[in-house]
Scaffold this active site. Structure first.
Site, PDB file in Angstrom:
ATOM      1  N   VAL A   1      -1.928   7.272   0.848  1.00  6.74           N
ATOM      2  CA  VAL A   1      -2.679   6.722   1.973  1.00  6.74           C
ATOM      3  C   VAL A   1      -3.722   5.773   1.396  1.00  6.74           C
ATOM      4  CG1 VAL A   1      -4.163   7.197   3.949  1.00  6.74           C
ATOM      5  CG2 VAL A   1      -2.331   8.795   3.351  1.00  6.74           C
TER       6      VAL A   1
ATOM      7  N   GLU B   1      -6.069   1.757   2.087  1.00  4.31           N
ATOM      8  CA  GLU B   1      -6.829   0.975   3.052  1.00  4.31           C
ATOM      9  C   GLU B   1      -5.910   0.313   4.065  1.00  4.31           C
ATOM     10  OE1 GLU B   1      -9.897  -2.862   3.053  1.00  4.31           O
ATOM     11  OE2 GLU B   1      -9.163  -1.998   1.172  1.00  4.31           O
TER      12      GLU B   1
ATOM     13  N   VAL C   1       1.929   5.240   2.983  1.00  3.92           N
ATOM     14  CA  VAL C   1       3.142   4.920   2.231  1.00  3.92           C
ATOM     15  C   VAL C   1       4.046   6.143   2.212  1.00  3.92           C
ATOM     16  CG1 VAL C   1       4.087   4.040   0.070  1.00  3.92           C
ATOM     17  CG2 VAL C   1       1.803   3.335   0.804  1.00  3.92           C
TER      18      VAL C   1
ATOM     19  N   ASP D   1      -8.110  -7.123  -6.766  1.00  5.57           N
ATOM     20  CA  ASP D   1      -8.305  -5.696  -6.477  1.00  5.57           C
ATOM     21  C   ASP D   1      -7.593  -4.852  -7.533  1.00  5.57           C
ATOM     22  OD1 ASP D   1      -9.450  -3.622  -5.053  1.00  5.57           O
ATOM     23  OD2 ASP D   1      -7.769  -3.420  -3.669  1.00  5.57           O
TER      24      ASP D   1
END
Length: 567
Positions: free
Chosen positions: A220, A222, A226, A339
């Site tokens: 899980v 942002e 999945v 990121d």
């Protein structure tokens, strides 16, 4: 005025196009027209006589447009006047048309008289109108229709401008979507949304349930959740990501497609999680990606923390090298990730059945990773942006470079290098990184976090160089991929190559000196032969030839000045 003149006048006033009304009705009319053209002359005359006895029936929407006489209106039955008003065909390939044009379109309802349609399609001679260029000129497509059709195609912001113009041009007349948006408000009235994405859901039942078997939830984030799924068709395992927010909850629909855009442009690379497909379903975005059987690097770090272990230096170098290769590929595509962190790095273990026990020969040194048992891949491109036209959305603050916080985007790729350096620090056993405060700024001054293991001086120096305050002085991903600290064998190979080049140079020098010495010491007693035998000596010649039969030349040698007999 006879019926033929009436038909001609009606066609001129209605200005109907000779194309089919709809896909279904059009097919029926073409079949009827073909039957009519194949009839005998006698049958054709009978059909024409019957058609003359029936006046042209006109839908109500067109009767008001025509200033016909009351006598013609009386000839049309009442049921014909109640024909519903036609509407333009609505399908994904056809944008909405202006109201003024819809009034000129013939009715496509089932009650439309077939005689009227047949008169519009079939010429008085009973033959189908030509479908060649001359016919197409009768219904020219306005520029507005061409512009509105572009509204049904998303333009990937990461696609290079040269490629955009290449596949969106048609003979140099078609504009790209960005040019249309800047053309002015008057062109936008044709139905082209200003900056709105095309998010069209599938018309089928749930594609997710139809094509995939859900095994388990594996993460899980942002963006959303999945799932590990098996595709029913090929039996392979995939990672299916479903967005957490619906399209209506998003402030900008582009954010829903951002990761899709980035994946589609990047293509396939061994150190980037592979993208397969995406679609909209139940007002959510769904992305089908490669499944990594080793989970995320963050999960592996958490397991190490529980057991009191950490990745050793050789493994840290392997992680740094493989992710550097992936970043180099992303940066060469004029994109940055922004990121990079342990939860966005995924691990793939090579299955034992795939190892044949035979040593693989690597033809290209850049393909050495193909024989690796563990692969590290970059995933989650939700924050990726273009280097040339950046639209930066800050990622995790724990791994964020200070220049990004200061909105200095001159060296965006170096922000990924900074985040990668801190990622290796966490994998080495560093404590949780600060999200803000004095400790956060302390790291941004170039102080590498403390790790519970002794790293080599060269490796430690490399990591400190990756997080130094001056972004321009940080190494690039390409430099990391060829760093001898991470790839000692590469340094040995380069050293051997230099030695080989030196030996080649020495050999070439010796060969040149040998040739010069041979020329200086060449014998002076060589003779020159003509057609009649020995005519004299030729100083400096190293070989002589004798012509046999006046045509062929054979080499000959001499002993004590005498010619050797031929055999």
């Amino acid at each position: 005025m006879d019926d033929k003149d009436i038909d001609k006048e009606l066609r001129q006033k209605l200005n109907f196009s000779y194309c089919e009304e709809t896909e279904i009705e059009g097919q029926k009319k073409v079949e009827e027209s073909r039957e009519a053209s194949s009839q005998t002359p006698e049958k054709g005359e009978v059909q024409d006589s019957e058609a003359k006895g029936t006046p042209p029936w006109t839908p109500l929407s067109n009767v008001h447009e025509l200033d016909t006489s009351s006598e013609k209106d009386k000839e049309s039955p009442d049921q014909i006047l109640r024909t519903p008003v036609s509407h333009p065909l609505k399908c994904p390939e056809t944008p909405a048309q202006p109201d003024s044009r819809s009034k000129l379109l013939p009715s496509d309802s089932p009650s439309t008289p077939k005689t009227m349609l047949s008169r519009l399609v079939i010429s008085p001679t009973g033959k189908l109108p030509s479908r060649g260029p001359k016919h197409l000129k009768l219904t020219p497509a306005p520029l507005k229709d061409e512009m509105t059709s572009l509204a049904l195609v998303n333009i990937n912001p990461f696609t290079p401008e040269s490629y955009k113009k290449l596949f969106l041009q048609s003979g140099g007349k078609r504009k790209i979507r960005g040019d249309l948006e800047e053309a002015g408000p008057e062109e936008g009235k044709g139905g082209l949304p200003a900056k709105r994405c095309v998010l069209r859901e599938t018309n089928m039942a749930s594609r997710y349930e139809k094509e995939f078997l859900e095994v388990e939830k594996i993460g899980v984030g942002e963006f959303g959740t999945v799932y590990k799924c098996i595709k029913r068709l090929d039996g392979c395992v995939y990672a299916i990501k479903r967005s957490m927010k619906t399209f209506t909850e998003l402030s900008n629909e582009n954010s829903a497609l951002h990761e899709v855009y980035a994946h589609a442009v990047l293509g396939h690379h061994p150190h980037v999680v592979r993208y397969y497909s995406s679609w909209a379903e139940d007002d959510h975005m769904i992305i089908q990606n490669e499944y990594c059987n080793g989970g995320s690097l963050q999960a592996a770090i958490s397991e190490n923390t529980k057991s009191g272990n950490h990745f050793e230096e050789p493994k840290l170098k392997d992680i740094l090298l493989q992710i550097s290769l992936g970043l180099n590929y992303i940066h060469n595509s004029s994109m940055v990730h922004l990121d990079i962190k342990p939860s966005n790095i995924f691990i793939c273990h090579k299955m034992q059945s795939e190892s044949s026990g035979v040593i693989e020969e690597v033809e290209n040194e850049a393909d050495w990773f193909l024989s690796a048992n563990v692969m590290y891949k970059i995933g989650d491109l939700g924050h990726a942006t273009s280097i040339n036209k950046p639209k930066v959305e800050e990622g995790d603050s724990r791994f964020l470079a200070n220049e990004i916080l200061q909105e200095d985007y001159r060296h965006l790729p170096k922000a990924d290098i900074f985040a990668l350096g801190l990622t290796i620090a966490v994998a080495a056993g560093a404590e949780s990184l600060p999200t803000n405060g004095a400790a956060w700024h302390h790291i941004r001054k170039g102080n590498f976090p403390d790790v519970p293991q002794e790293l080599s001086e060269s490796f430690s120096s490399l990591l400190k160089n990756m997080i130094q305050p001056d972004a321009e002085q940080r190494p690039s991903a390409a430099a990391l991929a060829r760093n001898t600290v991470l790839r000692p064998s590469l340094g040995k190979t380069e050293e051997l190559q230099q030695q080989l080049n030196l030996e080649k140079f020495k050999t070439a020098t010796l060969e040149r000196e040998l040739r010069e010495a041979q020329q200086a010491q060449s014998p002076q007693g060589y003779t020159h032969h003509g057609d009649t035998g020995v005519s004299g000596t030729h100083t400096g010649s190293r070989s002589t030839k004798r012509l046999v039969g006046g045509k062929s030349a054979r080499s000959s040698s001499f002993t004590s000045g005498e010619r050797e007999p031929l055999h």
